[in-house]
Design an enzyme around this catalytic site. Structure first.
Site, short mmCIF file in Angstrom:
data_model
loop_
_atom_site.label_atom_id
_atom_site.label_comp_id
_atom_site.label_asym_id
_atom_site.label_seq_id
_atom_site.Cartn_x
_atom_site.Cartn_y
_atom_site.Cartn_z
N SER A 145 0.86 -1.18 0.00
CA SER A 145 0.00 0.00 0.00
C SER A 145 0.89 1.23 0.00
O SER A 145 1.61 1.48 0.97
CB SER A 145 -0.89 -0.02 1.24
OG SER A 145 -1.61 1.18 1.36
N LYS A 171 -1.27 -1.37 -4.35
CA LYS A 171 -2.37 -0.44 -4.07
C LYS A 171 -1.75 0.94 -3.88
O LYS A 171 -0.71 1.07 -3.24
CB LYS A 171 -3.07 -0.91 -2.80
CG LYS A 171 -3.84 0.13 -2.02
CD LYS A 171 -4.67 -0.56 -0.93
CE LYS A 171 -4.76 0.26 0.34
NZ LYS A 171 -5.50 -0.44 1.41
N LYS A 173 -2.64 4.95 -2.72
CA LYS A 173 -3.60 5.85 -2.11
C LYS A 173 -3.89 6.97 -3.09
O LYS A 173 -2.97 7.46 -3.78
CB LYS A 173 -3.02 6.44 -0.82
CG LYS A 173 -2.75 5.41 0.25
CD LYS A 173 -4.05 4.94 0.88
CE LYS A 173 -3.78 4.08 2.10
NZ LYS A 173 -5.04 3.53 2.64
N ASP A 198 -6.96 3.29 -3.33
CA ASP A 198 -7.68 3.44 -2.06
C ASP A 198 -7.84 4.92 -1.75
O ASP A 198 -6.85 5.64 -1.60
CB ASP A 198 -6.89 2.74 -0.93
CG ASP A 198 -7.63 2.75 0.41
OD1 ASP A 198 -8.76 3.27 0.48
OD2 ASP A 198 -7.06 2.23 1.39
N GLU A 223 -11.04 1.22 -3.54
CA GLU A 223 -11.38 1.01 -2.13
C GLU A 223 -11.93 2.29 -1.51
O GLU A 223 -11.32 3.35 -1.66
CB GLU A 223 -10.11 0.54 -1.41
CG GLU A 223 -10.29 0.14 0.04
CD GLU A 223 -8.96 -0.34 0.66
OE1 GLU A 223 -8.00 -0.65 -0.08
OE2 GLU A 223 -8.88 -0.37 1.90
N ASP A 248 -13.81 -0.75 3.02
CA ASP A 248 -12.87 -0.90 4.13
C ASP A 248 -13.52 -0.29 5.38
O ASP A 248 -14.18 -1.00 6.16
CB ASP A 248 -11.53 -0.21 3.76
CG ASP A 248 -10.54 -0.10 4.91
OD1 ASP A 248 -10.84 -0.53 6.02
OD2 ASP A 248 -9.43 0.44 4.69
N LYS A 272 -10.25 -6.15 7.92
CA LYS A 272 -9.17 -5.93 8.89
C LYS A 272 -9.66 -6.53 10.19
O LYS A 272 -10.65 -6.05 10.76
CB LYS A 272 -8.89 -4.43 9.07
CG LYS A 272 -8.27 -3.77 7.85
CD LYS A 272 -8.04 -2.28 8.06
CE LYS A 272 -7.45 -1.67 6.80
NZ LYS A 272 -7.46 -0.19 6.81
N GLY A 300 -4.44 -3.95 6.28
CA GLY A 300 -3.45 -3.75 7.34
C GLY A 300 -3.61 -2.37 7.91
O GLY A 300 -4.31 -1.52 7.33
#
Ligand code: OSB
Ligand code: MG
Length: 380
Positions: A145, A171, A173, A198, A223, A248, A272, A300
Site C-alpha cells: 500500500s 495499491k 492511495k 484506495d 477502495e 474498508d 481488517k 493492514g
C-alpha cells in the site's frame, strides 16, 4: 457473530496478570492517506500472562480519530473498564462474544483483547494459531500500500520497487488532485500490473463522473471512495462505474458485510481483523463472503510485527483469495518489536510464522526502547 466451530474454544486458563503497554515505533518514512499523515505506529499492546506463557494482542487504533472514531485512549478506557474486569466470569470464546455484543462498537478494543486471549489459548494447546482456529497452512500472497506522495514519480519509484520484489498486487492511495494522473503514470509503465486505488473516503457521490475516469485503467478495484461510514451511497456509485468497489472503513461486522453485499455496494471486502472486533468476527465475515462469492482480502493498519502476525494467520481462511496489504516489515520499520521480520520469498509469497500461538517472539530490548507508557491492569 462468530462461527459455530469457534464458540466452544476455551479461554486460556490460569491468567495471572494483564498489562497494557503503549509503544511508538517510528516509521522509516511518513505514511499518508487522503485524510492524515502518520510518522510512526503508536499502538496499545495487551499482554496477558499465565505462568510461563504470555499472550499478546495489538490494538490497531491510532492516537487520533483520522482513520476510525476509536483511538488508543478510547480503547485503553474500554479495555480497562469494560472488558478485562469481565474476563473472570467468561469460559469460552462464544461467551466472550456474547459479552462483546453487550459492549456496543469499540471493535478495535475488543480485537486487541481477543487477539491476546487467542494467542495465549493456542500456546497453552501447543498449536500455531491457524491450526488452533481450524485452518491449514498456506503460503500468503503479498501486497503493498503506497501512501500519497508529493509527486507522481515518488509513487512510481515505490511501484518499481514492489514490482522488483514480486509483490502480488500494488495499491496506491489517491485523493482529489492526486488520482487520475497518478494512476495514468503507473499504467504507462505497467500495463498489466494488478493495481488498485484506495481513496479513504476522499470523494462525494456528486463526483461520480470524475471517479468514472478511473474505469479506463483496468484497476482491480477502488477502495472506499465515499464516506467512511457509508454503505448506501456506494451502492449507487457501483451502478455508475464499472470498476469493482471495495469497502474498508464501512465494514465493522458481519451485519455490515451482509448489508453491503445485499445492496451491491461493493464486489470485494477488505477485512481488517482489528477493525471488525477480532479474528473470530473476521473469519465469520470471510465465511459469509465466500458463501456469497464475494472475494475478500486482509487489510493492514501498518501494524508492528504482532498485528502483522495475526493478519497472516487470518489469511489461512480459504475466503482470502486476493492479495492483501501484508508487506515486508522492512518497508515500514528499521526496527520492529518482534524478532522474526515478514519477508517475501522470490515469488512474492510470505510464510506463516513458525511458533505456537501468533508464532513470533517479542524483542524485549526493542520493546522497552519503544515503550512510552505501561500499566499493570489486573494482577492476582
Ligand atoms: O485504508 O487500508 C487503509 C494504513 C493505515 C490506515 C488505513 C489504511 C492503511 C493502509 C496500509 O492502506 C496498510 C498496511 O500497509 O498495513
Ligand atoms: Mg483502506
Amino acid at each position: 457473530m462468530i462461527l459455530k466451530q469457534h464458540e466452544h474454544l476455551l479461554l486460556p486458563e490460569g491468567i495471572d496478570e494483564t498489562e497494557l503497554i503503549l509503544v511508538n515505533v517510528p516509521f522509516k518514512k511518513p505514511f499518508s492517506t487522503s485524510n492524515y499523515t502518520w510518522l510512526g505506529k503508536e499502538a496499545l499492546l495487551v499482554k496477558i500472562s499465565a505462568g510461563e506463557l504470555t499472550g499478546w494482542g495489538e490494538c490497531v487504533a491510532d492516537p487520533d480519530p483520522f482513520y476510525s472514531p476509536e483511538t488508543v485512549t478510547s480503547c485503553r478506557f474500554i479495555i480497562k473498564e469494560f472488558i478485562l474486569p469481565e474476563l473472570k466470569k467468561i469460559k469460552t470464546f462464544g461467551e466472550l462474544y456474547d459479552y462483546f455484543d453487550k459492549v456496543r462498537g469499540n471493535k478495535m478494543a475488543k480485537a486487541a483483547v481477543e487477539n491476546a486471549l487467542l494467542d495465549l489459548a493456542a500456546k497453552q494447546q501447543g498449536l500455531p494459531l491457524y491450526t488452533y482456529l481450524g485452518y491449514k497452512p498456506v503460503r500468503i500472497k503479498s501486497g503493498i500500500s503506497i501512501g500519497i506522495k508529493e509527486k507522481s514519480y515518488d509513487v512510481l519509484y515505490e511501484v518499481d520497487e514492489a514490482v522488483e520484489k514480486n509483490y502480488h498486487r500494488v495499491k496506491v492511495k489517491i485523493t482529489k488532485g492526486k488520482d487520475i494522473a497518478v494512476i495514468r503514470d503507473i499504467r504507462k509503465h505497467y500495463l498489466i500490473l494488478p493495481l488498485m486505488a484506495d481513496a479513504n473516503g476522499a470523494y462525494f457521490q456528486s463526483e461520480w463522473e470524475h471517479l468514472q475516469k478511473l474505469d479506463r485503467f483496468n484497476l482491480m478495484m477502488i477502495e472506499q471512495p465515499l464516506g467512511y461510514d457509508d454503505i448506501y451511497e456506494h451502492s449507487i456509485l457501483q451502478t455508475r462505474i464499472t470498476t469493482d468497489l471495495c469497502l474498508d472503513e464501512s465494514i465493522h461486522s458481519i451485519a455490515d458485510a451482509r448489508t453491503a453485499i445485499a445492496l451491491n455496494a461493493c464486489r470485494v471486502i477488505n477485512i481488517k481483523q482489528g477493525r471488525v472486533g477480532g479474528m473470530l468476527e473476521a473469519l465469520a465475515i470471510a465465511e459469509y463472503a465466500r458463501h456469497h462469492r464475494v472475494p475478500v482480502w486482509s487489510g493492514g493498519m501498518d501494524e508492528t510485527g504482532i498485528g502483522r502476525a495475526f493478519n497472516l494467520h487470518l489469511q489461512t481462511h480459504p475466503g482470502f483469495t486476493l492479495p492483501g496489504d501484508t508487506s515486508e516489515t522492512a518497508r515500514y520499520f528499521n526496527e520492529d518489536i518482534i524478532n522474526e521480520p515478514v519477508v517475501l520469498d522470490t515469488e512474492g509469497y510470505i510464510s506463516l510464522p513458525n511458533g505456537n500461538g501468533m508464532g513470533v517472539s517479542i524483542n524485549l530490548s526493542s520493546l522497552s526502547k519503544f515503550t512510552i507508557a505501561k500499566e499493570l491492569v489486573i494482577s492476582s
